[in-house]
Design a protein around this motif. Structure first.
Motif: not given
Lengths: 274, 303
Positions: A101, A103-108, A110, A166
């Motif tokens: 996407f 935005a990277a949208g990584l879980y903060p 993790r 990912r």
């Protein structure tokens, strides 16, 4: 001529196979309070294995919508669409693609490694396999050694690379990218474009790439799809004659400038329809 | 350093106002006692003083001002009297004594914690249901809101009577009243938290073909924790209020509520105030502990 044969020879081995992604007369109409919006109208396109296809056009031309249709995040209202000879939703269930996407949208909460593990956990890979694949994916995006860091400890460009890792971790054949570098500055973007090409050459994935930027589209793609809005449709499909090996300064070559010019013309033509 | 100064300034203003307020509140009692002790006060009789304004009495009898801060049964006790009582009933009393605030505090605390646990558990369960089921969202949420519009002081005696009639007594009725007050902020915060992941995050899980269950454990629940902690802080304070209210209608023999009730029966304002302060200190302590826990957990989560 030699330039053009390389993608063709690549598809020669799979000549008997049909395109990885095939769209025929695709329509998608959203019903809104202001009446129907034709996000896609009569879109037909074949994407072959190993293609790097860019979708370019102004806002509202349906480029993201088309990518989301391939990913089965939207459902076309008419026409046929197959992904790996399946319906898009079957392809999604078979985890046929990785999606990146804007935005990277990584879980903060993790670490980078755990973020890359997310799809692997969901898909039920064994612990050892997860670790191996995370290492591999980190290496592909040149983030080896950053696995233990949290997203906020990384720059925006590195975060976006982690999100690409990912999407790559479960090794789907198709990579769908929706303006993945749109929020990054020019220099970081150039660097990531270069890396993405190397990654594509190494993994031989089929890539669908949505962008606003003409140089980015021309630099990356084997096939450039120019789209225009109201209704969202394809106005031009350009098969790039550029070689697979592309240093950054290829952007100053006459061939490059010529394709960029044709893309720009296509975009302008789309606007004249309004 | 600057903020410390600001805090001390606010504190000293509050204490100053409190001492000042003690004078008009207690002046009549002080004058009555002075008169009985043979001193000359103005006006001379209680009857004449009864309708006089407090300010007027202060102006005419300035020599008794300092005594209004050490009345035995004041209308408004001075801060040091409350502190004295707090010290005397916590540090200097044995915990087993019926007059120890620690003893009473511990009774209220256990009901508070039990109620908080029930309320939080119930709140989280309801929130999970509401987020995952449209039917529950439409059928439960309105009742949860209605439940909070009924004054707890009206409801508490009924809860106790009803539970008593089916044989439930002791700590449980108090805990249920505490839970009744504390589940609501948990529901509201948790629903908001579980719904906090944006469309992109949900789309991402969809591209992985993740199940609803996986989406809950891997995305929704972790995303909701910051909201949950904000709610828990409100819930634990509400739970303490609930436990105290639950101690009032039974004429309970123990707990802060019992202390408040006994204090008002016997006109022991110092006792009331010290019980109030003890409750406030306990609430602050509980919220502080939750705050620590929040910092610890959210830091480990990198949020």
């Amino acid at each position: 001529m030699n330039m053009q044969t390389s993608p063709e020879t690549a598809s020669d081995g799979t000549a008997s196979m049909s395109p990885v992604i095939a769209a025929r007369d695709l329509d998608l109409t959203f019903q809104t309070n202001d009446g129907p919006v034709h996000a896609l109208k009569g879109v037909s396109l074949d994407i072959n294995k190993g293609d790097f296809v860019s979708f370019i056009g102004p806002s509202g031309c349906g480029k993201t919508t088309f990518l989301r249709c391939i990913a089965a995040l939207e459902t076309p209202t008419a026409g046929q669409l197959t992904v790996n000879n399946m319906s898009p939703d079957e392809a999604r269930r078979n985890r046929a693609y990785g999606y990146v996407f804007q935005a990277a949208g990584l879980y903060p909460w993790r670490t980078i490694a755990k973020n890359i593990k997310l799809p692997l956990e969901i898909m039920g890979y064994s612990k050892a396999e997860q670790d191996r694949r995370v290492e591999e994916a980190l290496e592909l995006v040149e983030l080896s050694g950053f696995g233990g860091k949290f997203p906020w400890q990384l720059s925006g460009g590195m975060q976006q690379r982690a999100s690409i890792a990912r999407a790559l971790s479960f090794d789907a054949d198709i990579l769908l990218m929706d303006e993945p570098f749109g929020a990054l500055d020019e220099i970081v973007r150039d660097h990531l474009n270069e890396q993405l090409l190397q990654l594509w050459a190494r993994t031989e994935k089929t890539i669908g790439f949505v962008t606003h930027s003409i140089p980015e589209a021309v630099y990356l793609s084997t096939k450039i799809v120019v789209m225009s809005p109201r209704p969202g449709r394809i106005t031009d499909v350009i098969d790039s004659p550029l070689p697979k090996e592309r240093p950054l300064d290829i952007r100053d070559s006459p061939e490059f400038i010529e394709i960029a010019h044709r893309v720009r013309e296509g975009l302008r033509a789309g606007h004249e329809h309004d | 350093m600057k903020s410390l100064l600001a805090v001390l300034t606010v504190l000293s203003v509050i204490i100053g106002l409190w001492y000042a307020a003690c004078v008009p509140m207690n002046i009549k009692g002080v004058l009555d006692q002075a008169e009985r002790g043979g001193e000359v006060v103005e006006p001379a009789t209680p009857k004449a003083r009864r309708d006089a304004s407090a300010i007027g009495l202060i102006v005419k009898n300035t020599f008794v001002i300092s005594r209004s801060w050490s009345v035995e049964r004041p209308r408004l006790p001075a801060p040091h009297q409350v502190l004295d009582e707090l010290w005397g009933t916590t540090v200097e009393k044995k915990i087993t004594s019926k007059r120890s605030l620690i003893y009473h505090g511990q009774v209220t605390l256990s009901a508070t914690l039990l109620g908080f646990a029930i309320g939080t558990g119930l709140g989280i369960l309801l929130a999970v249901g509401i987020v995952h089921s449209k039917v529950m969202d439409m059928s439960v949420m309105p009742w949860a809101i209605v439940s909070q519009t009924i004054p707890i002081i009206a409801l508490a005696p009924m809860i106790i009577v009803v539970l008593y009639s089916i044989g439930v007594q002791g700590i449980l009725p108090k805990a249920i009243i505490a839970a009744y007050l504390s589940f609501f902020p948990v529901v509201v915060g948790m629903v908001k938290g579980l719904r906090s992941p944006d469309g992109m995050q949900l789309d991402l899980l969809r591209t992985y073909h993740a199940s609803t269950n996986q989406g809950f454990w891997k995305l929704r629940l972790p995303s909701s924790l910051p909201y949950l902690f904000a709610s828990l802080k409100i819930a634990i304070a509400a739970s303490l209020v609930g436990a105290i209210v639950g101690e009032l209608p039974t004429g309970a023999v123990a707990g802060f509520g019992a202390r408040l009730l006994a204090g008002s029966y016997y006109g022991q304002t110092v006792q009331i105030w010290s019980a109030l302060f003890a409750a406030a200190i306990l609430a602050a302590l509980l919220v502080f502990i939750l705050g620590l826990l929040e910092r610890l957990i959210l830091k480990r989560m990198g949020v």
